[in-house]
Design a protein around this motif. Structure first.
Motif, PDB file in Angstrom:
ATOM      1  N   PRO A 183      30.138 -11.996  23.875  1.00 38.16           N
ATOM      2  CA  PRO A 183      29.398 -10.483  23.861  1.00 38.16           C
ATOM      3  C   PRO A 183      30.000  -9.858  22.663  1.00 38.16           C
ATOM      4  CG  PRO A 183      29.992 -11.045  26.140  1.00 38.16           C
ATOM      5  CD  PRO A 183      30.704 -12.030  25.340  1.00 38.16           C
ATOM      6  N   ASP A 184      31.162 -10.084  22.338  1.00 37.51           N
ATOM      7  CA  ASP A 184      31.806  -9.568  21.199  1.00 37.51           C
ATOM      8  C   ASP A 184      31.501 -10.114  19.734  1.00 37.51           C
ATOM      9  OD1 ASP A 184      33.204  -7.199  22.301  1.00 37.51           O
ATOM     10  OD2 ASP A 184      34.665  -8.719  22.900  1.00 37.51           O
ATOM     11  N   GLN A 185      30.691 -10.993  19.569  1.00 32.56           N
ATOM     12  CA  GLN A 185      30.174 -11.705  18.579  1.00 32.56           C
ATOM     13  C   GLN A 185      28.909 -11.276  17.721  1.00 32.56           C
ATOM     14  OE1 GLN A 185      30.158 -13.599  15.656  1.00 32.56           O
ATOM     15  NE2 GLN A 185      31.187 -15.123  16.751  1.00 32.56           N
ATOM     16  N   ARG A 186      29.479  -9.935  17.045  1.00 36.60           N
ATOM     17  CA  ARG A 186      28.400  -8.866  16.387  1.00 36.60           C
ATOM     18  C   ARG A 186      27.821  -9.562  15.250  1.00 36.60           C
ATOM     19  NH1 ARG A 186      28.511  -5.560  20.703  1.00 36.60           N
ATOM     20  NH2 ARG A 186      30.699  -5.003  21.353  1.00 36.60           N
ATOM     21  N   ALA A 187      28.355 -10.656  14.612  1.00 35.68           N
ATOM     22  CA  ALA A 187      27.589 -11.372  13.673  1.00 35.68           C
ATOM     23  C   ALA A 187      26.355 -11.944  14.121  1.00 35.68           C
ATOM     24  CB  ALA A 187      28.541 -12.301  12.815  1.00 35.68           C
ATOM     25  N   ALA A 188      26.582 -12.632  15.384  1.00 37.70           N
ATOM     26  CA  ALA A 188      25.370 -13.159  16.000  1.00 37.70           C
ATOM     27  C   ALA A 188      24.124 -12.290  16.525  1.00 37.70           C
ATOM     28  CB  ALA A 188      25.833 -14.037  17.286  1.00 37.70           C
ATOM     29  N   GLN A 189      24.623 -10.922  16.937  1.00 33.90           N
ATOM     30  CA  GLN A 189      23.882 -10.000  17.128  1.00 33.90           C
ATOM     31  C   GLN A 189      23.017  -9.287  15.974  1.00 33.90           C
ATOM     32  OE1 GLN A 189      26.428  -7.447  19.078  1.00 33.90           O
ATOM     33  NE2 GLN A 189      26.236  -8.495  21.188  1.00 33.90           N
ATOM     34  N   ALA A 190      23.678  -9.344  14.839  1.00 38.83           N
ATOM     35  CA  ALA A 190      23.160  -9.125  13.629  1.00 38.83           C
ATOM     36  C   ALA A 190      22.236 -10.047  12.986  1.00 38.83           C
ATOM     37  CB  ALA A 190      24.035  -8.634  12.617  1.00 38.83           C
ATOM     38  N   GLY A 191      22.372 -11.251  13.347  1.00 35.16           N
ATOM     39  CA  GLY A 191      21.669 -12.306  13.165  1.00 35.16           C
ATOM     40  C   GLY A 191      20.521 -12.255  13.902  1.00 35.16           C
ATOM     41  N   GLN A 192      20.510 -12.052  14.912  1.00 34.38           N
ATOM     42  CA  GLN A 192      19.406 -11.932  16.074  1.00 34.38           C
ATOM     43  C   GLN A 192      18.528 -10.926  15.401  1.00 34.38           C
ATOM     44  OE1 GLN A 192      19.647 -11.745  20.244  1.00 34.38           O
ATOM     45  NE2 GLN A 192      21.778 -11.947  19.989  1.00 34.38           N
ATOM     46  N   GLY A 193      18.945  -9.712  14.745  1.00 34.20           N
ATOM     47  CA  GLY A 193      17.955  -8.766  14.027  1.00 34.20           C
ATOM     48  C   GLY A 193      17.186  -9.321  12.942  1.00 34.20           C
ATOM     49  N   ARG A 194      17.786 -10.119  12.042  1.00 34.20           N
ATOM     50  CA  ARG A 194      17.324 -10.753  11.014  1.00 34.20           C
ATOM     51  C   ARG A 194      16.077 -11.777  11.224  1.00 34.20           C
ATOM     52  NH1 ARG A 194      20.620 -13.135   6.188  1.00 34.20           N
ATOM     53  NH2 ARG A 194      18.824 -12.581   4.894  1.00 34.20           N
ATOM     54  N   ALA A 195      16.584 -12.634  12.446  1.00 33.73           N
ATOM     55  CA  ALA A 195      15.752 -13.639  12.940  1.00 33.73           C
ATOM     56  C   ALA A 195      14.357 -13.015  13.842  1.00 33.73           C
ATOM     57  CB  ALA A 195      16.289 -14.546  13.836  1.00 33.73           C
ATOM     58  N   LEU A 196      14.844 -11.916  14.370  1.00 37.52           N
ATOM     59  CA  LEU A 196      13.615 -11.335  15.118  1.00 37.52           C
ATOM     60  C   LEU A 196      12.703 -10.628  14.074  1.00 37.52           C
ATOM     61  CD1 LEU A 196      15.454  -9.970  17.963  1.00 37.52           C
ATOM     62  CD2 LEU A 196      13.620 -11.418  18.269  1.00 37.52           C
ATOM     63  N   ALA A 197      13.086  -9.984  13.065  1.00 38.94           N
ATOM     64  CA  ALA A 197      12.420  -9.444  12.192  1.00 38.94           C
ATOM     65  C   ALA A 197      11.467 -10.292  11.174  1.00 38.94           C
ATOM     66  CB  ALA A 197      13.424  -8.650  11.206  1.00 38.94           C
ATOM     67  N   ALA A 198      12.010 -11.589  11.091  1.00 40.83           N
ATOM     68  CA  ALA A 198      11.260 -12.541  10.580  1.00 40.83           C
ATOM     69  C   ALA A 198      10.177 -12.907  11.339  1.00 40.83           C
ATOM     70  CB  ALA A 198      12.060 -13.799   9.998  1.00 40.83           C
ATOM     71  N   LEU A 199      10.341 -12.907  12.561  1.00 39.83           N
ATOM     72  CA  LEU A 199       9.343 -13.284  13.512  1.00 39.83           C
ATOM     73  C   LEU A 199       8.183 -12.332  13.863  1.00 39.83           C
ATOM     74  CD1 LEU A 199      11.574 -15.447  15.831  1.00 39.83           C
ATOM     75  CD2 LEU A 199       9.877 -16.266  14.236  1.00 39.83           C
ATOM     76  N   GLY A 200       8.682 -11.075  13.220  1.00 32.14           N
ATOM     77  CA  GLY A 200       7.616  -9.920  13.602  1.00 32.14           C
ATOM     78  C   GLY A 200       7.818  -8.974  14.590  1.00 32.14           C
ATOM     79  N   ARG A 201       9.092  -9.489  15.333  1.00 31.33           N
ATOM     80  CA  ARG A 201       9.478  -8.783  16.568  1.00 31.33           C
ATOM     81  C   ARG A 201      10.370  -7.426  16.040  1.00 31.33           C
ATOM     82  NH1 ARG A 201      11.071 -13.994  19.755  1.00 31.33           N
ATOM     83  NH2 ARG A 201      11.789 -12.662  21.305  1.00 31.33           N
ATOM     84  N   THR A 202       9.588  -6.525  15.383  1.00 27.58           N
ATOM     85  CA  THR A 202      10.658  -5.580  14.950  1.00 27.58           C
ATOM     86  C   THR A 202      11.364  -4.627  15.706  1.00 27.58           C
ATOM     87  OG1 THR A 202       8.724  -4.481  14.559  1.00 27.58           O
ATOM     88  CG2 THR A 202       9.173  -5.632  12.770  1.00 27.58           C
ATOM     89  N   ALA A 203      10.736  -4.296  16.852  1.00 29.05           N
ATOM     90  CA  ALA A 203      11.192  -3.281  17.905  1.00 29.05           C
ATOM     91  C   ALA A 203      12.616  -3.903  18.334  1.00 29.05           C
ATOM     92  CB  ALA A 203      10.449  -3.116  18.890  1.00 29.05           C
ATOM     93  N   GLN A 204      12.277  -5.287  18.742  1.00 33.11           N
ATOM     94  CA  GLN A 204      13.777  -6.081  19.130  1.00 33.11           C
ATOM     95  C   GLN A 204      14.737  -6.074  18.026  1.00 33.11           C
ATOM     96  OE1 GLN A 204      10.844  -9.151  20.867  1.00 33.11           O
ATOM     97  NE2 GLN A 204      12.844  -9.332  22.181  1.00 33.11           N
ATOM     98  N   ALA A 205      14.272  -6.341  16.722  1.00 29.80           N
ATOM     99  CA  ALA A 205      15.074  -6.664  15.702  1.00 29.80           C
ATOM    100  C   ALA A 205      15.939  -5.158  15.588  1.00 29.80           C
ATOM    101  CB  ALA A 205      14.213  -6.872  14.517  1.00 29.80           C
ATOM    102  N   LEU A 206      15.396  -4.249  15.477  1.00 30.92           N
ATOM    103  CA  LEU A 206      15.915  -3.168  15.297  1.00 30.92           C
ATOM    104  C   LEU A 206      17.098  -2.672  16.256  1.00 30.92           C
ATOM    105  CD1 LEU A 206      13.095  -0.498  14.489  1.00 30.92           C
ATOM    106  CD2 LEU A 206      14.607  -1.454  12.795  1.00 30.92           C
ATOM    107  N   LYS A 207      16.840  -3.023  17.588  1.00 33.34           N
ATOM    108  CA  LYS A 207      17.775  -2.705  18.648  1.00 33.34           C
ATOM    109  C   LYS A 207      19.127  -3.788  18.609  1.00 33.34           C
ATOM    110  CE  LYS A 207      18.177  -3.182  23.771  1.00 33.34           C
ATOM    111  NZ  LYS A 207      17.528  -3.279  25.141  1.00 33.34           N
ATOM    112  N   ALA A 208      18.701  -5.238  17.979  1.00 32.36           N
ATOM    113  CA  ALA A 208      19.802  -5.931  17.826  1.00 32.36           C
ATOM    114  C   ALA A 208      20.760  -5.607  16.760  1.00 32.36           C
ATOM    115  CB  ALA A 208      19.191  -7.181  17.365  1.00 32.36           C
ATOM    116  N   TYR A 209      20.034  -5.045  15.660  1.00 32.63           N
ATOM    117  CA  TYR A 209      20.961  -4.421  14.611  1.00 32.63           C
ATOM    118  C   TYR A 209      22.012  -3.132  15.111  1.00 32.63           C
ATOM    119  CZ  TYR A 209      19.482  -7.103  10.551  1.00 32.63           C
ATOM    120  OH  TYR A 209      19.097  -7.920   9.740  1.00 32.63           O
ATOM    121  N   ARG A 210      21.257  -2.474  15.799  1.00 24.52           N
ATOM    122  CA  ARG A 210      22.165  -1.141  16.417  1.00 24.52           C
ATOM    123  C   ARG A 210      23.113  -1.581  17.447  1.00 24.52           C
ATOM    124  NH1 ARG A 210      16.497   0.980  18.138  1.00 24.52           N
ATOM    125  NH2 ARG A 210      15.647   2.066  16.262  1.00 24.52           N
TER     126      ARG A 210
END
Length: 473
Positions: A264-291
């Protein structure tokens, strides 16, 4: 003779009656009491503490958990207070500070690390490989790759067969753009050692040399062979980045999610989720992942990515807040002796003062003429209205002979836009199309700009098939 056997016979019968009685009794409470009376299996070896696990990880070149690092730091701080001349404890403490600072994106740990490592060298000036290698790791974490190369080569000279020094040198050579030296060092490393950590290091070199398939295969093997969840999470995060760069956000998201589940402390993976979710058009989830990622690891690169996502969504105030956070973190990094000039130059080129970006990135280029710096400087020159100079750096950034990112969508986009400005329409069309082929989602801001530029350039002219000269028939 019968009298002599009577006692044992009666005793055996009594034992049998007790066993029948026990077997006939039902109920959890009674069964619990019976289990207490039965002989216990000998206890296995005690599990090592998180600090002991972190100690082994730090010494073997694999990731450690944040709780383990915190415990290890506490233990070593106590040890050096009790024994100020304990060179080994000082070296371990310094290495743990470096790793914790890196995991938390907190450069405040780096001066502490330097103090500890130099205390180790003062206590043991000769053949103190652990402290010398720790200073190489610290220099790399600060992005002072020249110092990282110097300390790494010194550590290697002390113990040529100490395999954990080789990854430090590979990082330093890569940071300086010395990709042939990095490849030679990897070859020596693989002669000395095998296993997941070496496979992950090989994957990074393969990726930098434009061999993503080899990189993906190495990472799959590394993740499969990892012994600890935190180690496997680190390799899965690396695999997620590679999948995203290759234009597969679905696969990237799977890797990132599994990495974050394991650690759960793998923050690079959480930021990576933000990039991937944004690419898939799931922007609300992407913003949350980045935060979530930024809350645990306020890395300037994540702030830039989140700011650009906000900007692409028409939220300029939120974007500016992230760019302000980036500048604040860069100032904090400088106070800890770390160099974040590259990400600040990228910010200034696109969202600030391109002329200031050029000045900053020229200084960065003098320090380390690596492809990533060439790309950023070329783009800053283009944004500052100097496309002719920009093209030289864009060509350098995409030159595979110099370790350039031939398979990097952002580099190709930058090169194509510069060529379009110079009216090199054929080359511009080719490289912009290539950027979108590599990764159609490489940036929420620049990928749409690349598509618009390709559309504006139109189809290549149909020049037809040249007629064969009559004299050549």
């Amino acid at each position: 003779m019968e009298k002599q056997q009577e006692g044992p016979v009666r005793q055996e019968a009594s034992v049998r009656r007790r066993r029948v009685l026990i077997a006939s009794v039902a109920g959890c409470a009674v069964l619990g009491g019976v289990l207490v009376l039965l002989p216990r299996e000998p206890a296995g070896p005690a599990r090592p503490s998180p600090g002991a696990v972190a100690m082994a990880a730090v010494g073997s070149g694999v990731p450690a958990t944040l709780p383990g690092l915190a415990e290890l730091i506490g233990e070593r701080e106590k040890a050096v207070r009790a024994r100020p001349g304990d060179a080994a404890s000082w070296a371990v403490l310094g290495a743990a500070y470096v790793e914790r600072g890196r995991r938390l994106a907190d450069p405040a740990y780096y001066p502490r690390a330097e103090k500890a490592l130099r205390a180790s060298l003062e206590a043991q000036p000769q053949r103190n490989t652990r402290a010398v290698a720790g200073l190489a790791a610290l220099a790399n974490a600060r992005r002072d790759f020249r110092a990282g190369r110097r300390w790494g080569e010194a550590a290697l000279k002390l113990e040529p067969r100490r395999w954990t020094t080789y990854p430090l040198l590979i990082d330093a050579y890569t940071g300086l753009g010395e990709h042939r030296a990095a490849k030679r060092t990897l070859d020596r490393l693989t002669e000395l050692r095998s296993g997941p950590a070496v496979l992950a290091r090989a994957a990074a070199v393969h990726r930098d040399r434009g061999r993503p398939e080899d990189a993906a295969a190495s990472l799959a093997d590394a993740a499969a062979g990892a012994r600890a969840p935190v180690e496997r999470a680190a390799y899965l995060e690396q695999a997620g980045r590679l999948a995203f760069e290759r234009g597969d956000p679905d696969a990237a998201l799977r890797h990132f999610r599994e990495a974050a589940r394991l650690d759960p402390d793998q923050r690079a993976a959480q930021a990576g989720q933000g990039r991937a979710l944004a690419a898939l058009g799931r922007t609300a989830q992407a913003l949350k992942a980045y935060r979530v990622a930024l809350a645990g690891q306020p890395c300037p690169q994540y702030a830039l990515q989140l700011g650009e996502l906000y900007e692409s969504l028409g939220m300029p105030d939120a974007a500016r807040a992230q760019y302000g956070l980036l500048r604040e973190r860069v100032r904090g990094a400088a106070a800890g002796g770390a160099d974040e000039g590259l990400v600040l130059g990228r910010l200034e080129a696109d969202h600030g003062d391109p002329a200031a970006a050029v000045r900053r990135l020229r200084a960065e280029w003098r320090r380390r003429p690596a492809p990533e710096v060439a790309d950023a400087l070329g783009w800053a020159l283009y944004r500052a209205g100097e496309p002719a100079q920009a093209l030289w750096f864009a060509l350098r950034a995409t030159d595979p002979e110099r370790g350039g990112g031939l398979g990097d969508a952002l580099y190709m986009y930058h090169r194509g836009m510069i060529e379009q400005d110079l009216e090199h329409h054929g080359a511009a069309r080719r490289h912009l199309t290539e950027a979108l082929r590599i990764n159609p989602h490489f940036s929420p801001l620049h990928a749409p700009a690349a598509r618009a530029a390709v559309e504006a350039l139109g189809e290549p002219p149909d020049e037809g098939v040249p007629e064969m000269d009559a004299g050549a028939r």
